[in-house]
Each structure stands twice: as structure tokens, then as C-alpha cells.
Design a protein around this motif. Structure first.
Motif, short mmCIF file in Angstrom:
data_model
loop_
_atom_site.label_atom_id
_atom_site.label_comp_id
_atom_site.label_asym_id
_atom_site.label_seq_id
_atom_site.Cartn_x
_atom_site.Cartn_y
_atom_site.Cartn_z
N LEU A 115 0.85 -1.18 0.00
CA LEU A 115 0.00 0.00 0.00
C LEU A 115 0.89 1.23 0.00
O LEU A 115 2.01 1.22 0.52
N MET A 116 0.39 2.31 -0.59
CA MET A 116 1.12 3.57 -0.61
C MET A 116 0.74 4.39 0.62
O MET A 116 -0.38 4.30 1.12
N THR A 117 1.68 5.21 1.09
CA THR A 117 1.37 6.10 2.21
C THR A 117 0.21 7.01 1.82
O THR A 117 0.21 7.62 0.77
N GLY A 118 -0.78 7.08 2.67
CA GLY A 118 -1.98 7.87 2.39
C GLY A 118 -3.18 7.25 3.08
O GLY A 118 -3.04 6.44 4.00
N THR A 119 -4.36 7.58 2.63
CA THR A 119 -5.58 7.06 3.25
C THR A 119 -6.03 5.78 2.56
O THR A 119 -5.52 5.42 1.49
N ILE A 120 -7.01 5.10 3.19
CA ILE A 120 -7.59 3.91 2.57
C ILE A 120 -8.22 4.27 1.22
O ILE A 120 -8.07 3.56 0.23
N ARG A 121 -8.90 5.41 1.17
CA ARG A 121 -9.51 5.86 -0.08
C ARG A 121 -8.45 6.06 -1.16
O ARG A 121 -8.62 5.63 -2.32
N ASP A 122 -7.34 6.72 -0.80
CA ASP A 122 -6.25 6.94 -1.76
C ASP A 122 -5.76 5.63 -2.35
O ASP A 122 -5.46 5.54 -3.55
N ASN A 123 -5.68 4.59 -1.52
CA ASN A 123 -5.15 3.32 -1.98
C ASN A 123 -6.14 2.54 -2.83
O ASN A 123 -5.74 1.82 -3.74
N ILE A 124 -7.41 2.68 -2.54
CA ILE A 124 -8.41 1.98 -3.36
C ILE A 124 -8.47 2.58 -4.77
O ILE A 124 -8.58 1.85 -5.76
N VAL A 125 -8.36 3.90 -4.88
CA VAL A 125 -8.46 4.55 -6.19
C VAL A 125 -7.09 4.71 -6.86
O VAL A 125 -6.98 5.30 -7.94
N TYR A 126 -6.03 4.18 -6.25
CA TYR A 126 -4.69 4.37 -6.76
C TYR A 126 -4.56 3.89 -8.21
O TYR A 126 -4.96 2.77 -8.55
N GLY A 127 -4.03 4.75 -9.06
CA GLY A 127 -3.84 4.41 -10.47
C GLY A 127 -4.99 4.80 -11.37
O GLY A 127 -4.86 4.75 -12.60
N ARG A 128 -6.13 5.19 -10.79
CA ARG A 128 -7.28 5.61 -11.60
C ARG A 128 -7.15 7.09 -11.93
O ARG A 128 -7.12 7.94 -11.04
N GLU A 129 -7.07 7.42 -13.21
CA GLU A 129 -6.94 8.82 -13.61
C GLU A 129 -8.30 9.51 -13.71
O GLU A 129 -8.42 10.70 -13.44
N GLU A 130 -9.31 8.74 -14.09
CA GLU A 130 -10.65 9.32 -14.21
C GLU A 130 -11.31 9.44 -12.83
O GLU A 130 -10.96 8.69 -11.92
N PRO A 131 -12.23 10.39 -12.66
CA PRO A 131 -12.89 10.57 -11.36
C PRO A 131 -13.63 9.30 -10.92
O PRO A 131 -14.20 8.58 -11.74
N VAL A 132 -13.59 9.04 -9.62
CA VAL A 132 -14.26 7.86 -9.05
C VAL A 132 -15.24 8.34 -7.99
O VAL A 132 -14.88 9.11 -7.10
N SER A 133 -16.48 7.89 -8.08
CA SER A 133 -17.50 8.32 -7.12
C SER A 133 -17.36 7.54 -5.82
O SER A 133 -16.77 6.45 -5.78
N GLU A 134 -17.94 8.10 -4.74
CA GLU A 134 -17.93 7.42 -3.45
C GLU A 134 -18.70 6.11 -3.52
O GLU A 134 -18.36 5.14 -2.85
N GLU A 135 -19.76 6.08 -4.37
CA GLU A 135 -20.54 4.85 -4.51
C GLU A 135 -19.71 3.72 -5.12
O GLU A 135 -19.79 2.56 -4.69
N GLU A 136 -18.86 4.07 -6.11
CA GLU A 136 -17.99 3.06 -6.74
C GLU A 136 -16.97 2.53 -5.74
O GLU A 136 -16.69 1.33 -5.71
N ILE A 137 -16.41 3.45 -4.94
CA ILE A 137 -15.43 3.04 -3.93
C ILE A 137 -16.08 2.10 -2.91
O ILE A 137 -15.53 1.06 -2.56
N ALA A 138 -17.28 2.49 -2.45
CA ALA A 138 -17.98 1.67 -1.46
C ALA A 138 -18.35 0.31 -2.02
O ALA A 138 -18.26 -0.72 -1.33
N GLU A 139 -18.75 0.25 -3.31
CA GLU A 139 -19.12 -1.02 -3.93
C GLU A 139 -17.89 -1.93 -4.06
O GLU A 139 -17.98 -3.14 -3.81
#
Length: 588
Positions: free
Chosen positions: A432-456
Motif C-alpha cells: 500500500l502507498m502512504t496515504g488514506t484507505i480511499r487513496d489506496n483503493i483509487v490508486y492508479g485511476r486517472e478518471e474521477p471515481v464516485s464514493e458509490e464506486e469506492i464503497a461497492e
């Protein structure tokens, strides 16, 4: 031209001034600001040359019992003008230096990220970091602290010598004798400074590498009672760096006093000879004072030339180290002619061979197919080439022989970016990279990611429960390499990250091997969600995790010795039968 840093160590070709200028040009040095800075510096230099002449006239006027207030006022204005011009030129040059080095660092950082994986196999990360951060700082120091001084000092010396010839050419010839003496001292010492600087930067990088490794693995150090060993290792590196620092100090301790001695002897000779000239009436007292002041105007730049030359040699050494990175061949798409298509196709290895080092074959004429939307497991003893297969699929390396196909196309025909977007990877110890859990889940995604996608993604990875139980939820800091979370939690975040990528091809490097039974159960359920409708390749150390695989491929010493389902291999493959007996009898 591809070069490796370690191969060049000790036989580095001395970087030319031309290459350094080319590096500055490539960084887009702000020429207008640089020109204005040099112009202001020259204004200050010319003002500094006029001051001794005005001072001499003022002294001669004192001797004639006439005090000229206008001359004093003009002298004060000159002092003010010189101070303002020097201040502005320094600020402008600081702007030029910082902006230029910032662009060089960005160029280096982009190049480092574009370097192929084999580069990082051969070179320590701390050494590369040292080049980007520390070596570039030497370039900034030269521009900010020394370049303007060199230009203005050069003008000062030329102007002062011209005025001195006008005042008294005989005394000026005595001064010029010191010039070849000074260069005779500078040239041989500069070469030694260059060699010491190269060695010092290498030692500094080695110290950084040691510190990075030990601090990063401090728990292992303490658990192994290795504090004393690492303390000694650190002391050795620090002592070596100290010795190089003392070698540099030894050179400066010879260079600076020698230059100062030449100047002081010259000053004594000039004052003595000038006194004789004044007493004979060939020179006025004011002209002698002007002459001595101008001599000081020359002496200070000459001592600065020594410092500039020494710093220039250090910058040449630093630039050479930067050059070795800048000229290393980057990861390229030489053959890429199209984007990787969406959807699923079979992956096929056709007589693929590979060796990390010449003569050390890892894979030898390996041929097999990975069916689309099926689970293929790679099994075999350590060193058989399983991880290498993954690295070749990810195109971290190029096969030394044979080809890898995706359907009817060779994967090297696809751009690297588009091919790697098709892949999802979950390793045994998912980083994992230093940062938040959210940062690590979306890591590498250039396009915007919604909270619903992260939660799913978190829900499908069975990570939603423990994340929401944390006081800060998705904003929880994971710590360096995810140290604040358990192994199972890190794995589930890595699975959520892979789910969010929506890969067509999934690579699992024994993702549950290091977990306890409870965590393994949760992670396995998450993996089952991740594997749905995806082409999956699994590296298996425990056969119990892959008995349900659609296909199992047995690798031994770089060769495929069998393939089929678990039941088929039990019937036909002696080594597989032996592994199965050992593992299942011991409860593995």
C-alpha cells in the motif's frame, strides 16, 4: 544509448561544459531573466570599478585642501546603485537557478518513472533518489551562488586591468605575473576535486540506501537483535563519507591559502613599488590608492575563481551522474501499433525463453495457453519460473526468445499503457502507498471515481465492514507500506483496488498464503468475487488453494512438465502426486 550506472562507475567519461549547457537548455532556462541578471551584475561591476577612481580623486582633492561635496554625493549614489544592482541580480539568478533545477528534477522524475524494471533490479532506489534530489542541488548552487559572481568578476578583472594599465603599466605588468601562477595552482587541483566529488556522491548514495533499508525494516532489525550490526554498518559508511569530506577539505586547505598567499605577496610588492613611484613623483597618492583599491577588486574575484572552478568540477561530477540516468533507454512501445482491445481472449505462450542474466536461463521454450474467463494455476518448486511468467505477462521484461499472444495479436503490438490497464494484480503481500484507505483503493485511476464506486468495490472485497468500523473510515491513514493495517485488511484493500480497475486479466500471486485462517476465509471470498468472468492466473504454493482450477500447469526448472486438472495430474504426474501427498497429509 543504454548505460548502466554501476558499469560506468570508476571509468566515467568527464562531462564537458557543452553537455552541461545542453542540459540547461533542455530545461528551458529563462534566458531573458538570466540576461537581465547578468546585465545588472555588470552594472554593479562597472560601478565597483568607478568607485576606486572617484576615491583617488577625492584623496588628491584632500591633498589640495579642497573638499568637493558633489564628489562625495556621487560616491554615495554609486554605493547605493551597486548595492541595488547586486541585490536584484542575485534575486533574479536565484529565480533562474530554482526554476531551472525544478525543471531538471521534473525531467529526471519523468525519466525515472519511464525506466524499465531491469534498471531497478540493478540499481538501488536510494541511489536513484540521491541523483534526483541531491545532485541537482549542486547545479542550482552553481547557478544561484556562483554563475553571476563569475560573470561580474570576469568583467571586474578585465575592466580593472584596463584601468590599471592606464594608471601605471609597469605596476600592472607585475600584477599579471600572478595570473599564470594562479592557473598553475588551479588546474591540477580541479582534476582531483572532480574525482573526489564522483566518489563522494557515490558514497552518499550508499549511505542513503543503507538508511532507507534499515529504517524501512526497523521491526526486522529489532526482532533480529541486529541493532549493533546495523550501527557498525552505518558507522562504516559515515566514516567513509567523512574521509571523502576531509579529502575535499584538504584540497581546499591547500587551494585557498595558496591563492591568498599569491595575492598578499602581490599586494606587498605593489604597495612597496607604488611607494617608490609616488616618492619619485611618477604617481600621485590618490592614484596609488585607486591602484590598490582596484587591486583588491582583482584579488577578490581571483579567490572567487578558485571557488567557482572547484564548484564547477563538483557540478560536472553531479551532471555526469544525472547523465547516466538521462541516457538510459526508457521503457518503450517500439512495436506498439494499436490499443489493447476490450474483452476476453486466450493468452498463449509460444516457445518463450527468458534469462535475467546471460547464462542463467529461467524459462526455456515454454509453450502453454491460458483460456479466457477460466482459472489457470501455476505450480512448482521455488525458482521454477512462476513469478517470471507473471512479469512477462505484465511486460516488465521482454522474452529473450519466443512470443506471447493475446488472441490473434502479439502483446508487444499493444501500447504498454493500454495493455497494463487490462491487468489486475494481487500479490502475497500487497503493498500500500502512504496515504488514506480511499487513496489506496483509487490508486492508479486517472478518471474521477464516485464514493458509490469506492464503497461497492470495498463491499465486494469484504473490506467495507472493517473500514466503516475505523474512527475515520475511508480517511484512515494506512501508514508507511500499510503498516497500520493487518495483513488481511491490506489484502482486501488491494482486492478492492483491483476490482475498481475492472481488469479483464487477473494475476494472483498466492494472495492468501501469509494469512491466518479467519483472514484467509474473508480474503478468499473477496477473491471469488474478483475472479467472476475474468481470465485468472494464480501462482500457487499450496495445492489446496487451486484444486478447483480449470487448468493447472506444472513448472520445474523453467520447463513445463505437465498440465491438466487436479484429478488428471494426480493420475499422470509423479512430482505433482508427491507434492499433493506431502501437503494434504500435513494438513496444508
Amino acid at each position: 544509448m543504454e548505460q548502466t550506472v554501476e558499469e560506468e562507475k570508476g571509468k566515467v567519461t568527464k562531462t564537458t561544459i557543452r553537455y552541461f549547457i545542453q542540459l540547461l537548455r533542455s530545461a528551458g532556462i529563462p534566458k531573458l531573466v538570466l540576461f537581465l541578471a547578468i546585465l545588472l551584475s555588470m552594472v554593479g561591476a562597472v560601478t565597483g570599478l568607478v568607485v576606486p577612481l572617484i576615491t583617488g580623486q577625492l584623496i588628491d582633492n584632500f591633498a589640495a585642501d579642497s573638499f568637493n561635496v558633489r564628489t562625495v554625493g556621487f560616491l554615495a549614489i554609486l554605493f547605493l546603485l551597486e548595492a541595488v544592482a547586486s541585490g536584484l541580480s542575485y534575486y533574479m539568478l536565484a529565480f533562474v537557478g530554482n526554476q531551472t533545477v525544478n525543471k531538471i528534477r521534473k525531467r529526471l522524475w519523468s525519466k525515472v518513472l519511464a525506466l524499465p524494471v531491469p534498471f531497478f533490479d540493478k540499481h538501488r532506489s536510494a541511489d536513484t533518489m540521491s541523483r534526483v534530489a541531491n545532485d541537482t542541488n549542486e547545479v542550482k548552487t552553481l547557478i544561484t551562488d556562483h554563475l553571476i559572481a563569475f560573470c561580474s568578476n570576469l568583467l571586474t578583472v578585465i575592466g580593472a586591468v584596463a584601468i590599471l594599465f592606464y594608471l601605471d603599466w609597469r605596476m600592472t605588468l607585475i600584477i599579471l605575473i600572478a595570473v599564470p601562477v594562479g592557473f598553475g595552482i588551479l588546474m591540477p587541483i580541479g582534476g582531483k576535486m572532480y574525482k573526489i566529488s564522483i566518489s563522494m556522491y557515490g558514497q552518499l548514495a550508499q549511505l542513503s540506501a543503507m538508511l532507507t533499508q534499515v529504517i524501512g525494516e526497523i521491526r526486522l532489525v529489532k526482532a533480529s537483535n541486529a541493532e549493533r550490526k546495523e550501527e557498525k554498518s552505518g558507522y562504516d559508511d559515515m566514516d567513509s563519507l567523512y574521509r571523502f569530506g576531509m579529502k575535499e577539505a584538504k584540497i581546499n586547505s591547500v587551494l585557498i591559502p595558496l591563492m591568498s598567499m599569491v595575492m598578499v605577496v602581490l599586494l606587498v610588492v605593489i604597495i612597496g613599488y607604488g611607494g617608490v613611484r609616488v616618492s619619485s613623483g611618477a604617481l600621485s597618492a590618490g592614484e596609488l590608492v585607486s591602484f590598490i583599491l582596484l587591486l583588491f577588486q582583482i584579488m577578490f574575484p581571483f579567490s572567487q575563481f578558485a571557488t567557482f572552478y572547484s564548484q564547477l568540477q563538483k557540478v560536472m561530477a553531479a551532471t555526469e551522474r544525472l547523465r547516466l540516468i538521462l541516457e538510459f533507454k526508457p521503457e518503450t512501445d517500439d512495436r506498439a501499433i494499436r490499443l489493447a482491445p476490450q474483452g476476453h481472449r486466450n493468452i498463449e505462450f509460444k516457445k518463450v525463453g527468458f534469462a535475467y542474466h546471460e547464462g542463467e536461463t529461467i524459462l526455456s521454450d515454454v509453450s502453454f495457453a491460458i483460456p479466457a474467463k477460466k482459472v489457470t494455476a501455476l505450480v512448482g518448486p521455488s525458482g521454477s519460473g512462476k513469478t517470471t511468467v507473471f512479469s512477462l505477462i505484465e511486460r516488465f521484461y521482454t522474452p529473450s526468445g519466443g512470443e506471447i499472444w493475446f488472441g490473434s495479436d502479439e502483446i508487444r503490438d499493444y501500447t504498454l499503457d493500454s495493455w497494463r490497464r487490462k491487468l489486475g494484480y494481487v500479490s502475497q503481500d500487497s503493498p500500500l502507498m502512504t496515504g488514506t484507505i480511499r487513496d489506496n483503493i483509487v490508486y492508479g485511476r486517472e478518471e474521477p471515481v464516485s464514493e458509490e464506486e469506492i464503497a461497492e468495490a470495498a463491499r465486494l472485497a469484504y473490506a467495507e465492514g472493517f473500514i466503516e468500523a475505523l474512527p475515520r473510515g475511508y480517511d484512515t491513514e494506512v501508514g508507511e507500506r500499510g503498516i497500520q493495517l493487518s495483513g488481511g485488511q491490506r489484502q482486501r484493500i488491494a482486492i478492492a483496488r483491483a476490482l475498481l480497475r475492472k481488469p479483464d486479466i487477473l494475476l494472483l500471486d498466492e494472495a492468501t498464503a501469509s494469512l491466518d485462517s479467519d483472514s484467509e476465509h474473508e480474503v478468499q471470498k473477496a477473491l471469488n468475487n474478483l475472479m467472476v468472468e475474468r481470465t485468472t492466473v494464480v501462482i500457487a504454493h499450496r495445492l489446496s488453494t487451486v484444486v478447483e482450477a480449470d487448468q493447472i500447469i506444472v513448472l520445474e526448472k523453467g520447463h513445463i512438465t505437465g498440465s491438466g486438472t487436479h484429478e488428471e495430474l494426480i493420475e499422470s504426474h509423479p512430482s505433482y502426486v508427491e507434492w499433493a501427498k506431502k501437503q494434504f497429509q500435513t494438513g496444508e
